[in-house]
Scaffold this motif. Structure first.
Motif, PDB file in Angstrom:
ATOM      1  N   GLY A  27       1.156  -1.244   0.381  1.00 52.30           N
ATOM      2  CA  GLY A  27      -0.354  -0.045   0.144  1.00 52.30           C
ATOM      3  C   GLY A  27       0.125   1.275   0.410  1.00 52.30           C
ATOM      4  O   GLY A  27       2.789   1.040  -0.265  1.00 52.30           O
ATOM      5  N   GLY A  28       0.114   2.564  -0.475  1.00 56.54           N
ATOM      6  CA  GLY A  28       0.477   3.697  -0.183  1.00 56.54           C
ATOM      7  C   GLY A  28       1.445   3.815  -1.483  1.00 56.54           C
ATOM      8  O   GLY A  28       1.343   2.767  -2.756  1.00 56.54           O
ATOM      9  N   GLY A  29       2.313   5.197  -1.730  1.00 53.35           N
ATOM     10  CA  GLY A  29       3.107   5.416  -2.357  1.00 53.35           C
ATOM     11  C   GLY A  29       3.693   6.554  -2.424  1.00 53.35           C
ATOM     12  O   GLY A  29       4.019   7.882  -1.861  1.00 53.35           O
ATOM     13  N   MET A  95       3.692  12.659  -0.924  1.00 50.08           N
ATOM     14  CA  MET A  95       3.638  10.659  -0.525  1.00 50.08           C
ATOM     15  C   MET A  95       2.060  10.193  -0.838  1.00 50.08           C
ATOM     16  O   MET A  95       1.076  11.402  -0.013  1.00 50.08           O
ATOM     17  N   HIS A  96       2.129   8.913  -0.153  1.00 50.51           N
ATOM     18  CA  HIS A  96       0.804   8.887  -0.012  1.00 50.51           C
ATOM     19  C   HIS A  96       0.774   7.094   1.030  1.00 50.51           C
ATOM     20  O   HIS A  96       1.892   5.978   0.979  1.00 50.51           O
ATOM     21  N   SER A  97       0.088   6.986   2.424  1.00 49.43           N
ATOM     22  CA  SER A  97       0.494   6.692   3.397  1.00 49.43           C
ATOM     23  C   SER A  97      -0.927   5.699   3.651  1.00 49.43           C
ATOM     24  O   SER A  97      -1.861   6.297   3.935  1.00 49.43           O
ATOM     25  N   HIS A  98      -0.527   4.235   4.197  1.00 51.08           N
ATOM     26  CA  HIS A  98      -1.687   4.270   4.935  1.00 51.08           C
ATOM     27  C   HIS A  98      -1.236   3.214   6.491  1.00 51.08           C
ATOM     28  O   HIS A  98      -2.194   2.440   7.022  1.00 51.08           O
ATOM     29  N   SER A  99      -0.501   4.513   6.890  1.00 46.97           N
ATOM     30  CA  SER A  99      -0.322   4.402   8.810  1.00 46.97           C
ATOM     31  C   SER A  99      -1.828   3.889   9.214  1.00 46.97           C
ATOM     32  O   SER A  99      -2.763   4.357   9.107  1.00 46.97           O
ATOM     33  N   HIS A 149     -11.788   2.116  -5.975  1.00 48.79           N
ATOM     34  CA  HIS A 149     -10.628   2.298  -6.343  1.00 48.79           C
ATOM     35  C   HIS A 149      -9.945   3.847  -6.172  1.00 48.79           C
ATOM     36  O   HIS A 149     -10.607   4.917  -5.289  1.00 48.79           O
ATOM     37  N   GLU A 150      -8.831   3.876  -5.640  1.00 43.06           N
ATOM     38  CA  GLU A 150      -7.856   4.674  -5.713  1.00 43.06           C
ATOM     39  C   GLU A 150      -8.249   5.867  -6.526  1.00 43.06           C
ATOM     40  O   GLU A 150      -8.257   7.549  -5.997  1.00 43.06           O
ATOM     41  N   TYR A 151      -8.108   5.848  -8.161  1.00 40.63           N
ATOM     42  CA  TYR A 151      -7.875   6.560  -8.520  1.00 40.63           C
ATOM     43  C   TYR A 151     -10.180   7.364  -8.514  1.00 40.63           C
ATOM     44  O   TYR A 151      -9.926   8.610  -8.773  1.00 40.63           O
ATOM     45  N   ASN A 174     -11.008   5.140   6.646  1.00 36.72           N
ATOM     46  CA  ASN A 174     -10.605   3.916   6.160  1.00 36.72           C
ATOM     47  C   ASN A 174      -9.197   3.700   5.757  1.00 36.72           C
ATOM     48  O   ASN A 174      -9.398   2.293   5.379  1.00 36.72           O
ATOM     49  N   HIS A 175      -8.656   4.591   5.623  1.00 37.04           N
ATOM     50  CA  HIS A 175      -7.731   4.338   4.419  1.00 37.04           C
ATOM     51  C   HIS A 175      -6.365   4.791   4.290  1.00 37.04           C
ATOM     52  O   HIS A 175      -5.390   3.678   4.621  1.00 37.04           O
ATOM     53  N   GLY A 176      -5.949   6.083   4.273  1.00 35.62           N
ATOM     54  CA  GLY A 176      -4.995   6.957   4.722  1.00 35.62           C
ATOM     55  C   GLY A 176      -4.923   7.779   4.549  1.00 35.62           C
ATOM     56  O   GLY A 176      -6.006   8.668   4.692  1.00 35.62           O
ATOM     57  N   VAL A 177      -3.686   8.711   3.986  1.00 34.23           N
ATOM     58  CA  VAL A 177      -3.282  10.021   4.007  1.00 34.23           C
ATOM     59  C   VAL A 177      -2.496  10.528   2.802  1.00 34.23           C
ATOM     60  O   VAL A 177      -1.610   9.729   2.269  1.00 34.23           O
ATOM     61  N   TYR A 178      -2.506  11.472   2.242  1.00 30.75           N
ATOM     62  CA  TYR A 178      -2.349  11.776   0.831  1.00 30.75           C
ATOM     63  C   TYR A 178      -0.937  13.071   0.904  1.00 30.75           C
ATOM     64  O   TYR A 178      -1.729  13.856   2.094  1.00 30.75           O
ATOM     65  N   VAL A 179       0.126  13.587   1.060  1.00 26.33           N
ATOM     66  CA  VAL A 179       0.710  14.559   2.187  1.00 26.33           C
ATOM     67  C   VAL A 179       1.600  14.910   1.154  1.00 26.33           C
ATOM     68  O   VAL A 179       2.460  14.557  -0.081  1.00 26.33           O
TER      69      VAL A 179
HETATM   70 ZN   LIG Z   1      -3.895   4.001  -1.071  1.00 28.30          ZN
END
Ligand SMILES: [Zn+2]
Length: 216
Positions: A27-29, A95-99, A149-151, A174-179
């Motif tokens: 996950g994440g990116g 960045m994309h996190s699934h913390s 879906h993410e998009y 329920n997913h994460g964050v974009y920073v």
């Molecule tokens: Zn994600």
């Protein structure tokens, strides 16, 4: 970090994020803009094993200029979300996190306006790590609803960016964050501060601490 080859920056940051549990389970990116080129992760790869040659190079319109050497790799589903921060906020990296802590924190956000809710932070020292925020400022982190879906998150994320002109991040329930930030280095700092603030919020709830602000 900004003078480094963007591919090396992405590899180093993915390894860093993996050790913190922010990008486990593929996950994440991570993405970095360098001039008029955007460097981006492939989809569904183990972040601790990512190599410089696995990274896509795109132009600012999203057209692939250089694919990875492995033809089986596909561009991340986060591409349109990363481009939203590049275009709407002139970001230098995203960045994309699934913390897990961040996901738990999104569950505490009360829905206020349709799809959009928010988490509010003030009077924590680490707020000062978020560009444009001083100790007594309020940092409002918008939280949007998740999608299959993410998009499919793109429209909501762009609306949150418009409604929160001072934010450097958008969380997803329920997913994460974009920073994002103006540089890769600043993006990492923003991500560290936001994860820290969310962890503090959770710990305060666990410990039953309600008040942390100065006397009015
Ligand atoms: Zn994600």
């Amino acid at each position: 970090m900004q003078n480094e080859d963007p591919r090396s920056t992405i590899v180093a940051m993915c390894h860093n994020f993996y050790t913190q549990g922010w990008v486990s389970g593929t996950g994440g990116g991570m993405s970095v803009r360098h001039g008029d080129r955007v460097y981006m992760m492939p989809s569904g790869v183990e972040k601790e094993k990512i190599r410089p040659e696995d990274i896509f190079v795109l132009d600012l319109e999203g057209k692939v200029l250089e694919p990875p050497t492995n033809p089986d790799l596909k561009l991340t589903e986060c591409a349109s979300l990363f481009f939203s921060a590049y275009r709407m906020r002139a970001a230098g990296a995203v960045m994309h996190s699934h913390s897990a802590n961040l996901v738990l924190a999104t569950m505490l956000a009360e829905r206020r306006d349709g799809f959009l809710s928010e988490l509010e932070f003030t009077e924590f020292e680490m707020i000062k790590g978020l560009e444009g925020h001083r100790l007594y400022d309020v940092f409002r982190l918008p939280v949007i609803d998740n999608a299959a879906h993410e998009y499919d998150l793109t429209e909501q994320l762009q609306e949150a960016i418009r409604r929160y002109p001072h934010t450097c991040a958008v969380a997803v329930r329920n997913h994460g964050v974009y920073v994002w930030g103006p540089t890769a280095s600043k993006t990492k700092t923003h991500a560290e501060c936001i994860h820290y603030l969310c962890e503090l919020m959770l710990r305060m709830r666990e410990l039953g601490i309600r008040e942390h602000r100065r006397e009015a």
